[in-house]
Design a protein around this motif. Structure first.
Motif, PDB file in Angstrom:
ATOM      1  N   GLN A  67       0.518  -1.582   0.030  1.00 34.79           N
ATOM      2  CA  GLN A  67       0.102  -0.171   0.202  1.00 34.79           C
ATOM      3  C   GLN A  67       0.852   1.297  -0.157  1.00 34.79           C
ATOM      4  N   LEU A  68       2.519   0.936   0.347  1.00 35.68           N
ATOM      5  CA  LEU A  68       2.785   2.407   0.322  1.00 35.68           C
ATOM      6  C   LEU A  68       2.631   2.922  -1.302  1.00 35.68           C
ATOM      7  N   GLY A  69       2.097   4.146  -0.861  1.00 27.78           N
ATOM      8  CA  GLY A  69       2.176   5.304  -2.381  1.00 27.78           C
ATOM      9  C   GLY A  69       0.885   5.157  -2.697  1.00 27.78           C
ATOM     10  N   SER A  70       0.164   4.572  -1.995  1.00 29.73           N
ATOM     11  CA  SER A  70      -0.903   4.696  -2.597  1.00 29.73           C
ATOM     12  C   SER A  70      -2.001   5.349  -1.737  1.00 29.73           C
ATOM     13  N   SER A  71      -1.719   5.921  -0.912  1.00 24.22           N
ATOM     14  CA  SER A  71      -2.870   6.249   0.125  1.00 24.22           C
ATOM     15  C   SER A  71      -2.943   7.991  -0.416  1.00 24.22           C
ATOM     16  N   ILE A  72      -4.001   8.289  -0.423  1.00 24.70           N
ATOM     17  CA  ILE A  72      -4.529   9.442  -1.383  1.00 24.70           C
ATOM     18  C   ILE A  72      -4.665  10.518  -1.197  1.00 24.70           C
ATOM     19  N   PRO A  73      -3.114  11.638  -0.629  1.00 26.73           N
ATOM     20  CA  PRO A  73      -2.239  11.985  -0.723  1.00 26.73           C
ATOM     21  C   PRO A  73      -1.380  12.114  -1.844  1.00 26.73           C
ATOM     22  N   GLU A  74      -0.299  10.479  -1.495  1.00 23.76           N
ATOM     23  CA  GLU A  74       0.255  10.387  -2.088  1.00 23.76           C
ATOM     24  C   GLU A  74      -0.304  10.624  -4.300  1.00 23.76           C
ATOM     25  N   VAL A  75      -1.668   9.568  -4.273  1.00 29.48           N
ATOM     26  CA  VAL A  75      -1.578   9.597  -5.642  1.00 29.48           C
ATOM     27  C   VAL A  75      -1.903  10.806  -5.828  1.00 29.48           C
ATOM     28  N   MET A  76      -2.800  12.000  -5.258  1.00 32.99           N
ATOM     29  CA  MET A  76      -3.216  13.239  -6.043  1.00 32.99           C
ATOM     30  C   MET A  76      -2.101  13.563  -5.792  1.00 32.99           C
ATOM     31  N   GLU A  77      -0.575  13.698  -5.432  1.00 31.94           N
ATOM     32  CA  GLU A  77       0.327  14.445  -5.549  1.00 31.94           C
ATOM     33  C   GLU A  77       0.481  13.675  -7.377  1.00 31.94           C
ATOM     34  N   VAL A  78       0.368  12.602  -7.091  1.00 31.03           N
ATOM     35  CA  VAL A  78       1.352  12.445  -8.943  1.00 31.03           C
ATOM     36  C   VAL A  78       0.555  12.552  -9.915  1.00 31.03           C
ATOM     37  N   VAL A  79      -1.613  12.833  -9.444  1.00 29.54           N
ATOM     38  CA  VAL A  79      -2.356  12.610 -10.709  1.00 29.54           C
ATOM     39  C   VAL A  79      -1.748  14.524 -11.591  1.00 29.54           C
ATOM     40  N   SER A  80      -1.758  15.602  -9.634  1.00 28.95           N
ATOM     41  CA  SER A  80      -1.584  17.198  -9.897  1.00 28.95           C
ATOM     42  C   SER A  80      -0.015  17.080 -10.367  1.00 28.95           C
ATOM     43  N   SER A  81       0.964  16.146 -11.388  1.00 31.40           N
ATOM     44  CA  SER A  81       2.129  15.990 -11.764  1.00 31.40           C
ATOM     45  C   SER A  81       1.616  16.352 -13.544  1.00 31.40           C
ATOM     46  N   LEU A  82       0.321  15.105 -13.810  1.00 29.79           N
ATOM     47  CA  LEU A  82       0.962  14.493 -15.299  1.00 29.79           C
ATOM     48  C   LEU A  82      -0.249  15.423 -15.965  1.00 29.79           C
ATOM     49  N   PRO A  83       0.124  15.325 -17.154  1.00 27.80           N
ATOM     50  CA  PRO A  83       0.016  16.834 -17.959  1.00 27.80           C
ATOM     51  C   PRO A  83      -1.935  16.361 -17.602  1.00 27.80           C
ATOM     52  N   GLU A  84      -2.216  18.002 -18.967  1.00 25.12           N
ATOM     53  CA  GLU A  84      -3.612  18.593 -18.407  1.00 25.12           C
ATOM     54  C   GLU A  84      -4.299  18.288 -17.379  1.00 25.12           C
ATOM     55  N   CYS A  85      -3.960  17.683 -16.081  1.00 21.27           N
ATOM     56  CA  CYS A  85      -4.313  17.443 -14.573  1.00 21.27           C
ATOM     57  C   CYS A  85      -4.048  17.778 -13.831  1.00 21.27           C
ATOM     58  N   GLU A  86      -4.057  18.975 -13.914  1.00 22.16           N
ATOM     59  CA  GLU A  86      -3.755  20.063 -12.832  1.00 22.16           C
ATOM     60  C   GLU A  86      -5.251  20.472 -11.993  1.00 22.16           C
ATOM     61  N   PRO A  87      -4.929  20.639 -10.536  1.00 22.37           N
ATOM     62  CA  PRO A  87      -5.578  21.190  -9.416  1.00 22.37           C
ATOM     63  C   PRO A  87      -7.473  21.865 -10.591  1.00 22.37           C
ATOM     64  N   THR A  88      -8.274  21.345 -10.202  1.00 23.47           N
ATOM     65  CA  THR A  88      -9.387  22.809 -10.939  1.00 23.47           C
ATOM     66  C   THR A  88      -9.816  21.511 -12.009  1.00 23.47           C
ATOM     67  N   SER A  89      -8.379  20.596 -12.575  1.00 23.97           N
ATOM     68  CA  SER A  89      -9.137  19.922 -13.758  1.00 23.97           C
ATOM     69  C   SER A  89     -10.484  19.237 -14.353  1.00 23.97           C
ATOM     70  N   THR A  90     -10.926  19.030 -15.729  1.00 23.03           N
ATOM     71  CA  THR A  90     -12.457  17.979 -14.662  1.00 23.03           C
ATOM     72  C   THR A  90     -11.351  16.969 -14.194  1.00 23.03           C
ATOM     73  N   LEU A  91     -10.468  16.548 -15.275  1.00 20.55           N
ATOM     74  CA  LEU A  91      -9.932  15.000 -14.761  1.00 20.55           C
ATOM     75  C   LEU A  91      -9.873  14.700 -13.328  1.00 20.55           C
ATOM     76  N   TRP A  92      -9.098  15.478 -13.035  1.00 22.26           N
ATOM     77  CA  TRP A  92      -8.492  16.095 -11.428  1.00 22.26           C
ATOM     78  C   TRP A  92      -9.574  15.965 -10.587  1.00 22.26           C
ATOM     79  N   MET A  93     -10.166  16.703 -10.476  1.00 24.10           N
ATOM     80  CA  MET A  93     -11.975  16.037 -10.043  1.00 24.10           C
ATOM     81  C   MET A  93     -12.366  15.652  -9.651  1.00 24.10           C
ATOM     82  N   PHE A  94     -12.176  14.767 -11.526  1.00 23.20           N
ATOM     83  CA  PHE A  94     -13.004  12.643 -11.497  1.00 23.20           C
ATOM     84  C   PHE A  94     -12.156  12.174 -10.257  1.00 23.20           C
ATOM     85  N   ALA A  95     -10.599  12.009 -10.153  1.00 21.16           N
ATOM     86  CA  ALA A  95      -9.464  11.606 -10.034  1.00 21.16           C
ATOM     87  C   ALA A  95      -9.247  11.442  -8.305  1.00 21.16           C
ATOM     88  N   THR A  96      -9.820  12.775  -7.641  1.00 22.18           N
ATOM     89  CA  THR A  96     -10.911  13.331  -6.021  1.00 22.18           C
ATOM     90  C   THR A  96     -11.722  11.776  -5.541  1.00 22.18           C
TER      91      THR A  96
END
Length: 144
Positions: A83-112
């Protein structure tokens, strides 16, 4: 006849000797009386048919408990490593670093919402490259 209690019975019986009856009761209820090996159940005998004493039995039970605790501890530590690396904060940090997934984007909101599910977070965390993670997240978004 101080501790002898006369038993009621018919007077024509010859086998109602109170002393023999009390002696039989004392023998039947004597504590610590040795039983024959065939009367012991399997838990009270070792593999050679010898009687197991209380200390040996307790030591065996303690060894069993220690084994159970060690196996649970090993299983728990393996689960934690998975489970290391799979906490919500860790996963959302990775999502934020993905292209087109900056916070407040539709894909970022879906990931939350998607990553409330532990299994989804684990799947996402096992993916190696950001491109694969982005493609999978987009796929899940399109199939919602």
């Amino acid at each position: 006849m101080g501790d002898v209690i006369p038993l009621e019975g018919s007077d024509d019986s010859d086998d109602s000797n109170p002393i023999e009856t009390i002696q039989a009761i004392k023998n039947a209820t004597k504590k610590g009386k040795m039983r024959a090996p065939e009367q012991l159940n399997e838990k009270q005998q070792d593999k050679k048919g010898r009687k197991i004493g209380g200390v040996e039995k307790l030591a065996g039970q303690i060894d069993h408990i220690v084994g159970v605790v060690e196996s649970r501890s090993t299983a728990t530590s393996l689960m934690m490593k998975m489970q290391l690396g799979s906490s919500i904060p860790e996963v959302m940090e990775v999502v934020s670093s993905l292209p087109e997934c900056e916070p407040t984007s539709t894909l970022w909101m879906f990931a939350t919402r998607l990553f409330f599910n532990q299994e989804m977070r684990e799947i996402f965390s096992t993916m190696k490259t950001p491109n694969v993670k982005f493609a999978w997240l987009t796929y899940e978004f399109n199939n919602q």
